[in-house]
Design an enzyme around this catalytic site. Structure first.
Site, PDB file in Angstrom:
ATOM      1  N   ASP A 168       0.820  -1.198   0.000  1.00 17.94           N
ATOM      2  CA  ASP A 168       0.000   0.000   0.000  1.00 17.94           C
ATOM      3  C   ASP A 168       0.865   1.263   0.000  1.00 17.94           C
ATOM      4  O   ASP A 168       1.921   1.304   0.647  1.00 17.94           O
ATOM      5  CB  ASP A 168      -0.884  -0.009   1.254  1.00 17.94           C
ATOM      6  N   GLU A 218       1.365  -0.327  -5.060  1.00 18.14           N
ATOM      7  CA  GLU A 218       0.382   0.690  -5.424  1.00 18.14           C
ATOM      8  C   GLU A 218       1.106   2.026  -5.544  1.00 18.14           C
ATOM      9  O   GLU A 218       1.202   2.779  -4.594  1.00 18.14           O
ATOM     10  CB  GLU A 218      -0.725   0.785  -4.370  1.00 18.14           C
TER      11      GLU A 218
END
EC number: 3.2.1.1
Length: 477
Positions: free
Chosen positions: A257, A281
């Site tokens: 993330d 990400e």
């Protein structure tokens, strides 16, 4: 460099040598996709379409020549109450039968918002719903036992399971006096219920290692990866976060993330110590940035460049932009393609976008709500089958204009590849295109067209595509 080649089409002078061909340029299509909903799911001749054999013989996923497909097994604010792990577990067999190879799960450990948290505010990396802290024993998604049952079931179905890992920031610590800020900060994690990876202000910026790293998020305490103590607990110790996730919880890979918040060396070092599949990400549409990060992190990256190009192409009537550069063209082995996820969902013509990513290079991802709630599951299963069985080899773009896009997968290791035709206009369209097959019968494996043309000796053939839809052509075998 791009791995595609634009080939101009010269249809003049070619004669149609199709077998069992019928001219239907002015005919009314029997199947039309409008706003992602299938109005009438039949061939042009009214017969049910052929989805291909979407089930493997033993009911478990078996990798085909085109590889596998990832399922994002959640969306934002899935039902709370500790039922989600069992909800996903009940779907694993169907997903495996459909040809999906992996499931990406939300952050699984206890977070500050306890029974209501989606996991992106982590407190205790070792609490998977087995300690009473932050107002709950179970997480929003369920208990540790239920999570282990889900992972075991996925492995029995020959599917991998990827953990969502939040390494940039923490939340849920207690207040403590911080000599580096001269104030109190919420950085006291000495009381985490697991007793593992206890933290204090020394493990968060600003501290003795500096004021900040690449970026903080939402005002949460910003974890300091320069600290040897943090590195030790994240990936070095035998009971480190990474090794515990892999060796005890049996996760197979990682979705990292908010990787903009720390240097790519963090993911690279994690991967070197832990192993497994990884994807970052990096929310950036610049393909140069995506490629730079993927190379330095030794990781795959979500192809946001392709994501925004698909929105421009399919929603704004400009399929020519699919000639532009994307991560899957730079390095398909490090590109994870997607149409929507829990954070962003801007593409309206989703079936055309799924037809694109499931016939092209890269590692395609299916969004849970698209598959289970919003789109035609049978159509998606058909595209997954086409991806796994026909989408092989590198890509050559054969034709583009505002409304039409045709590309060829050139095949690999005896697999013939395919030709995909995407038509965003309101009419049936036809094109002469060059294939890799001489004097061989082909068919549309989506079932949208009933044509069974035979390629000419020079490998050219005329194919067709319904309005607001797609077709995928390969050898009739």
């Amino acid at each position: 460099m791009k791995k595609t080649l634009l080939v101009s089409l010269l249809a003049v002078g070619f004669f149609n040598s199709c077998h069992n061909n019928e001219e239907i340029i002015n005919d009314t299509p029997k199947q039309l996709e409008v706003h992602n909903k299938v109005v009438n799911v039949t061939n042009h001749d009214g017969k049910p379409f052929n989805t291909g054999n979407t089930n493997s013989q033993n009911g478990k996923f078996i990798a085909g020549p085109g590889g596998g497909v990832m399922m994002q097994g959640f969306y934002w604010d899935v039902p709370d109450g500790g039922i989600w792990w069992n909800t996903v577990k009940d779907k694993v067999t169907d997903w495996s039968n459909a040809g999906m190879s992996a499931i990406w799960l939300p952050p699984a450990s206890k977070a500050q918002n306890g029974p209501y948290s989606m996991g992106y505010d982590p407190t205790d990396y070792y609490d998977f719903g087995n300690y009473n802290q932050n107002g709950t024993v179970e997480t929003r998604f369920g208990s540790k036992t239920e999570l282990e049952g889900l992972i075991t079931k996925a492995h029995a179905e020959n599917m991998q399971v990827y953990a969502d890992i939040v390494l940039n920031h923490n939340s849920g610590g207690q207040s403590q006096a911080n000599p580096f800020t001269g104030t109190n900060t919420w950085t006291d994690f000495s009381g985490v219920a697991s007793g593992k990876f206890q933290r204090s202000y020394n493990e968060f910026y600003k501290n003795s290692y500096g004021n900040n790293d690449e970026g903080a998020f939402g005002g949460f305490p910003d974890l300091c990866h320069a600290s040897p103590y943090v590195q030790n607990w994240l990936w070095e110790r035998e009971d480190s976060v990474g090794k515990y996730y892999k060796n005890v919880m049996k996760f197979d890979g990682w979705r990292f993330d908010y990787v903009k918040g720390f240097g790519p060396w963090v993911v690279n070092t994690w991967n070197s110590n832990i192993g497994g599949f990884s994807v970052g990400e990096l929310w950036d549409s610049n393909v140069n940035t995506l490629e730079w990060w993927a190379n330095n992190a030794n990781s795959s990256v979500f192809d946001f460049a392709a994501y925004y190009k698909m929105d421009e192409a399919f929603d704004n009537g400009n399929l020519n932009v699919l000639n532009d550069d994307m991560m899957w063209k730079r390095n398909p082995y490090k590109a994870v393609t997607f149409v929507a996820n829990h954070d962003t969902d801007i593409i309206n013509n989703k079936m055309l976008a799924y037809a694109y990513i499931l016939t092209h290079e890269g590692y395609p991802t299916i969004f849970y709500r698209d598959y289970e709630e919003w789109l035609n599951k049978e159509r998606l299963n058909n595209l997954i089958w086409i991806h796994n069985n026909k989408a092989t080899g590198n890509t050559s773009i054969l034709y583009t204009d505002n409304d039409e896009y045709i590309a060829r997968r050139n095949g690999y290791n005896g697999n013939p590849g395919l030709v995909v035709y995407i038509n965003n206009s309101s009419y049936w369209q036809e094109r002469w295109i060059p294939t890799n097959w001489a004097s061989q019968q082909i068919k549309d494996f989506t079932g949208h067209s009933s044509w069974y043309p035979t390629t000419q000796g020079d490998k050219w053939v005329k194919i067709q595509c319904p309005p607001k839809s797609y077709s995928a052509w390969s050898l009739n075998q």
